[in-house]
Design a protein around this motif. Structure first.
Motif, short mmCIF file in Angstrom:
data_model
loop_
_atom_site.label_atom_id
_atom_site.label_comp_id
_atom_site.label_asym_id
_atom_site.label_seq_id
_atom_site.Cartn_x
_atom_site.Cartn_y
_atom_site.Cartn_z
N ALA A 75 53.12 56.08 41.82
CA ALA A 75 53.20 55.15 40.70
C ALA A 75 53.48 53.74 41.18
CB ALA A 75 54.29 55.60 39.72
N LEU A 76 54.30 53.60 42.25
CA LEU A 76 54.65 52.28 42.76
C LEU A 76 53.44 51.53 43.27
CD1 LEU A 76 56.77 50.18 43.54
CD2 LEU A 76 57.10 51.41 45.69
N CYS A 77 52.64 52.19 44.07
CA CYS A 77 51.48 51.49 44.65
C CYS A 77 50.33 51.38 43.67
CB CYS A 77 51.03 52.18 45.94
SG CYS A 77 50.47 53.88 45.72
N SER A 78 50.47 51.99 42.47
CA SER A 78 49.39 51.93 41.48
C SER A 78 49.43 50.68 40.61
CB SER A 78 49.46 53.16 40.56
OG SER A 78 49.28 54.35 41.28
N ALA A 79 50.55 49.93 40.63
CA ALA A 79 50.67 48.76 39.75
C ALA A 79 49.54 47.74 39.97
CB ALA A 79 52.03 48.11 39.92
N PRO A 80 49.21 47.35 41.23
CA PRO A 80 48.09 46.40 41.40
C PRO A 80 46.76 46.97 40.95
CG PRO A 80 49.49 46.47 43.35
CD PRO A 80 49.90 47.63 42.49
N LEU A 81 46.56 48.28 41.15
CA LEU A 81 45.33 48.91 40.68
C LEU A 81 45.26 48.86 39.16
CD1 LEU A 81 42.75 50.53 41.29
CD2 LEU A 81 44.16 52.62 41.20
N SER A 82 46.40 49.05 38.51
CA SER A 82 46.44 48.97 37.06
C SER A 82 45.98 47.61 36.57
CB SER A 82 47.86 49.26 36.57
OG SER A 82 48.00 48.92 35.20
N LYS A 83 46.43 46.54 37.23
CA LYS A 83 46.02 45.19 36.84
C LYS A 83 44.53 45.00 37.07
CE LYS A 83 46.38 40.74 35.91
NZ LYS A 83 46.74 40.19 34.61
N THR A 84 44.05 45.52 38.17
CA THR A 84 42.63 45.39 38.48
C THR A 84 41.76 46.07 37.43
OG1 THR A 84 43.12 45.33 40.86
CG2 THR A 84 40.86 45.89 40.22
N LEU A 85 42.20 47.24 36.97
CA LEU A 85 41.42 48.01 36.00
C LEU A 85 41.79 47.69 34.56
CD1 LEU A 85 41.63 51.52 37.73
CD2 LEU A 85 39.70 49.92 37.79
N ASP A 86 42.89 46.93 34.37
CA ASP A 86 43.48 46.74 33.04
C ASP A 86 43.73 48.10 32.39
OD1 ASP A 86 44.57 45.50 30.86
OD2 ASP A 86 42.63 45.08 29.90
N LYS A 154 42.72 49.84 49.58
CA LYS A 154 41.29 49.69 49.85
C LYS A 154 40.48 49.67 48.55
CE LYS A 154 41.48 51.89 54.43
NZ LYS A 154 41.08 53.08 55.25
N GLU A 155 40.88 50.49 47.56
CA GLU A 155 40.19 50.51 46.27
C GLU A 155 40.30 49.14 45.59
OE1 GLU A 155 38.00 51.83 43.04
OE2 GLU A 155 38.34 52.85 44.95
N ILE A 156 41.50 48.54 45.67
CA ILE A 156 41.68 47.21 45.09
C ILE A 156 40.80 46.20 45.81
CG2 ILE A 156 43.37 45.35 44.75
CD1 ILE A 156 45.50 47.57 44.53
N ASN A 157 40.69 46.36 47.13
CA ASN A 157 39.93 45.43 47.96
C ASN A 157 38.43 45.49 47.68
OD1 ASN A 157 39.25 44.89 51.45
ND2 ASN A 157 39.69 43.36 49.91
N THR A 158 37.97 46.56 47.03
CA THR A 158 36.53 46.66 46.75
C THR A 158 36.08 45.63 45.71
OG1 THR A 158 36.92 48.33 45.04
CG2 THR A 158 36.49 49.13 47.28
N THR A 159 37.01 45.20 44.87
CA THR A 159 36.66 44.22 43.82
C THR A 159 37.43 42.92 43.93
OG1 THR A 159 38.27 45.26 42.35
CG2 THR A 159 35.98 46.01 42.17
N ASN A 160 38.41 42.85 44.85
CA ASN A 160 39.24 41.65 44.97
C ASN A 160 39.47 41.32 46.45
OD1 ASN A 160 40.42 41.19 42.03
ND2 ASN A 160 40.45 43.39 42.46
N THR A 161 39.46 40.05 46.75
CA THR A 161 39.78 39.60 48.11
C THR A 161 41.29 39.66 48.29
OG1 THR A 161 37.87 38.13 48.14
CG2 THR A 161 39.63 37.71 49.75
N VAL A 162 41.72 40.36 49.31
CA VAL A 162 43.14 40.50 49.56
C VAL A 162 43.64 39.27 50.31
CG1 VAL A 162 44.91 41.83 50.74
CG2 VAL A 162 43.03 43.01 49.57
N LYS A 163 44.58 38.55 49.68
CA LYS A 163 45.18 37.37 50.31
C LYS A 163 46.62 37.62 50.73
CE LYS A 163 42.33 34.15 47.64
NZ LYS A 163 42.33 33.01 46.68
N ASP A 164 47.36 38.34 49.87
CA ASP A 164 48.75 38.65 50.16
C ASP A 164 48.95 40.16 50.01
OD1 ASP A 164 49.50 35.90 50.43
OD2 ASP A 164 49.47 35.77 48.24
#
Length: 756
Positions: A75-86, A154-164
């Protein structure tokens, strides 16, 4: 993103609308419902709490993230994915999908589900249940939690450029507590959260991280969570830590304060047992970039100092383990004006309760009767008072002795949505005005002033609150004159705010002086009947004497009128009948001598006279001037002019020489006659009231018909003659015709001539 700092004059009302400008009046804010609103989202368990968070944040969503409800890592590492997918994060048991989670997915009308974690965390059976619901299912997993977090990155990185990137401890002992407050920030910025063992990152995580050319890697927690070796392994590392999890939370919020929107604040408990509730708050706070504050059962001074800089319009608490008292404490730090409890309850009577809150409440919620429970009765009406701190409850049934003795009530959704506050004699100041045994008394009676229509206002002050129905009953008050008769009490106005005052409105007084005031039959809120009151009161009438009405009517003679003059109070008979106090003026406001006749005083009412105007000379406008009349207390009437328009005082008469017109019937003629005023129509159309004859003699011509017309200025009669009349002089005689006031004209003869 924006940061909201606390304004100097902070007056707000609990509401869920955007914070408005700071004003100088609590009442203005209350009326505008412009105050911070509090809300608590929780369910019966962690699964239903996640559902409540989802309901609050999403009306619908194409995507849903599913994570194990008994572990923190996925659940912790899913928060950024949640934002990506809304998408909201919903929780599941390892082997079976909870009913509450299933129903929420259906409500969201989702199309695809992302399962975060391997089959050891979320079984294939759960995946099959989701597929049976018609959902597309994707699983993001790895051989362990560290590889799972990397694959989520990596899933987040498929649609967003990772800066931080965020690196947080994945050790079971940490339960992800230090990283809780970074989750919404990472979600908002779409920063992947990579989990790491305490002493060294996994080689795959290091390789991927070093390949991304990140600007900053935020290492969360001190060396007891992630060692210095881990810190050295990350590119452009920056450690965010505090002496404990709560200080770490503040360090993170301070670091990203310029990127956070403090218009809404989320809070959750920072204990390990509450971690999963806090993690489900990550997606909803990440949607708008709002901060998540971690608390224990109470705030420390460092937390209060940090939070006092901000004035959010919303405070949302996540999780059932979070105490309402803690939420109230945070709310008061963020806004000093909001209510966080009930300071006093007044039991006014068996069906009326006043609840005084310790701050401003939301007017809408506070006015909803269903938000209150009073043991032993049912709330029928809730009325918010102008101060927006006080609510008066009207009950449907009387509170019995047991309910009064063990008084208890509950307020729901008023201090905060989904938050309850119980008030009773153990935790609240209860003022019981029902079960006392003291009888009410009259403390004093005093005159106030004279009302416009005459009479007096008299204040009655009681020793305690009394029943309004008794206090307004006219027969409970008696004001006795010297002769034993009573002054009429016309009305009683009860002070509904104080409930211990009544104002009596009396009729016009006969004299200024001493009256006996008697009061009885009035009960207090506990049904104790008052001690009878009897005492003398000196009453003086100082109100102005005025003419409130006058009416003109026919007089005794045709050239007289009677004027009924009504005053606002009873009159001194001698002064009211003095001829010198009345003067008649003509249309140019010049006095008319000898025009005042009899003056009759009305013995029954005592407040009116009838003045007869005599010897009136002309039809038209007049003015009756009255002055010097006094009432029974010696108040003198100022000079008052009573205008009388278009008075008719002359007898009817012919005003012009009649003239003759030819008709179409041979040589017959009609005679047209004009009169000075409106006539009695029956008289004017009676042919026998007219005679037409030759000037020299015999009456050999008769009137067959008379037509009458009144045009507002004069009357016209058209006479139809019975035969042909030749060119000559004739005489018309008119008699027996009255005007509209029944005065008959004098017999009048006029000449007219028929010409070729």
């Amino acid at each position: 993103m924006r940061k909201r700092l606390k304004l100097a004059a902070n007056l707000l009302l609990i509401s869920t609308i955007v914070l408005g400008s700071t004003l100088s009046s609590i009442e203005v804010f209350a009326a505008n419902n412009d105050l911070m609103g509090m809300k608590k989202l929780h369910g019966n368990d962690r699964f239903s709490t996640a559902v409540e968070v989802s309901k609050d944040g999403w009306g619908y969503s194409n995507y849903v993230i599913i994570a194990n409800g008994f572990g923190f890592a996925d659940a912790l590492c899913s928060a950024p994915l949640s934002k990506t997918l809304d998408a909201p994060i919903l929780l599941t048991d390892k082997t079976s999908l909870p009913t509450s989670t299933k129903r929420e997915i259906e409500r969201l009308d989702a199309r695809r589900v992302y399962i975060v974690g391997g089959t050891g965390a979320v079984s294939a059976n759960v995946a099959n249940q989701l597929k049976d619901m018609g959902l597309a299912v994707s699983r993001i997993s790895g051989s362990d939690r560290y590889e799972t977090s990397l694959n989520v990155a990596k899933e987040i990185n498929t649609t967003n450029t990772v800066k931080d990137v965020v690196v947080a401890s994945g050790e079971q002992v940490s339960q992800g507590v230090d990283a809780l407050s970074i989750a919404p920030i990472a979600g908002d910025a779409k920063m992947p959260i990579i989990l790491s063992p305490k002493n060294s990152m996994t080689s795959s995580s290091r390789t991927w991280l070093n390949s991304k050319h990140v600007h900053a890697t935020y290492v969360i927690g001190g060396t007891t969570a992630l060692s210095n070796n881990v810190f050295k392994q990350v590119p452009n590392g920056k450690r965010l830590e505090g002496r404990n999890r709560y200080e770490t939370n503040l360090e993170i919020l301070q670091e990203f304060s310029n990127y956070l929107d403090f218009d809404s604040v989320y809070m959750a408990k920072g204990e390990k047992s509450s971690v999963i509730d806090a993690l489900t708050a990550g997606p909803i706070s990440a949607r708008e970039g709002n901060p998540l504050v971690l608390v224990s059962d109470t705030l420390d001074l460092t937390q209060e100092k940090f939070l006092s800089k901000y004035t959010p319009t919303h405070l949302t608490a996540i999780g059932g383990q979070l105490k309402d008292e803690t939420i109230y404490q945070v709310g008061r730090v963020l806004n000093r004006e909001i209510a966080t409890g009930v300071s006093k309850v007044i039991i006014n009577d068996k069906r009326r309760i006043t609840v005084e809150f310790n701050g401003i409440v939301n007017g809408y919620e506070a006015s909803r009767k269903n938000n209150y429970t009073i043991c032993g009765s049912m709330v029928q009406e809730a009325t918010i008072q102008p101060d927006y701190r006080t609510v008066v409850l009207r009950l449907k049934y009387d509170l019995d002795k047991s309910a009064l003795l063990n008084f208890e009530g509950e307020a729901e959704n008023i201090l905060g949505i989904n938050m309850n506050y119980i008030f009773n004699k153990g935790n609240t100041n209860i003022e019981d005005n029902v079960t006392d045994g003291d009888k009410p008394r009259v403390l004093y009676v005093q005159t106030l002033d004279t009302v416009e229509e005459g009479g007096n206002k008299i204040l009655v002050k009681f020793s305690e609150r009394v029943m309004e129905s008794d206090a307004r009953r006219l027969e409970n008050y008696r004001i006795k004159r010297r002769d034993g008769s009573y002054v009429r009490v016309n009305d009683v106005v009860f002070n509904k705010e104080r409930e211990d005052e009544a104002i009596l409105y009396t009729e016009s007084l006969d004299y200024a002086g001493r009256y006996l005031v008697e009061i009885d039959g009035i009960k207090d809120l506990a049904d104790n009947v008052m001690e009878p009151y009897s005492d003398y009161l000196d009453i003086f009438d100082t109100g102005a004497l005025k003419v409130i009405e006058y009416k003109v009517k026919p007089g005794t003679y045709h050239n007289s009128k009677k004027v009924d003059v009504i005053f606002n109070k009873k009159l001194d008979k001698v002064m009211a009948t003095q001829e010198r106090n009345y003067r008649l003026l003509d249309a140019q406001e010049k006095p008319i001598n000898g025009a005042i006749g009899s003056i009759v005083y009305d013995e029954y009412s005592g407040d009116r006279v009838t003045v007869e105007l005599i010897n009136l000379k002309y039809d038209g406008d007049y003015t009756l001037e009255v002055s010097g009349v006094t009432d029974l207390s010696g108040n003198t009437l100022p000079r008052t002019k009573l205008e009388m328009r278009n008075l008719i005082v002359e007898k009817p008469r012919i005003v012009d020489t009649p003239y003759v017109k030819q008709t179409g019937d041979q040589n017959k003629r009609i005679v047209i006659v004009n009169f000075n005023q409106e006539l009695n129509k029956d008289d004017a159309t009676n042919p026998s009231n007219y005679e037409v004859r030759f000037k020299e003699g015999s009456a050999d011509t008769y009137v067959e018909r008379a037509d009458y017309r009144f045009d507002g200025g004069k009357s016209t009669v058209t006479l139809y003659l019975d035969k042909v009349i030749s060119e000559a002089k004739y005489e018309l005689t008119v008699d027996g015709i009255r005007n509209t006031e029944d005065f008959i004209m004098d017999r009048q003869s006029v000449e007219f001539e028929v010409t070729p």
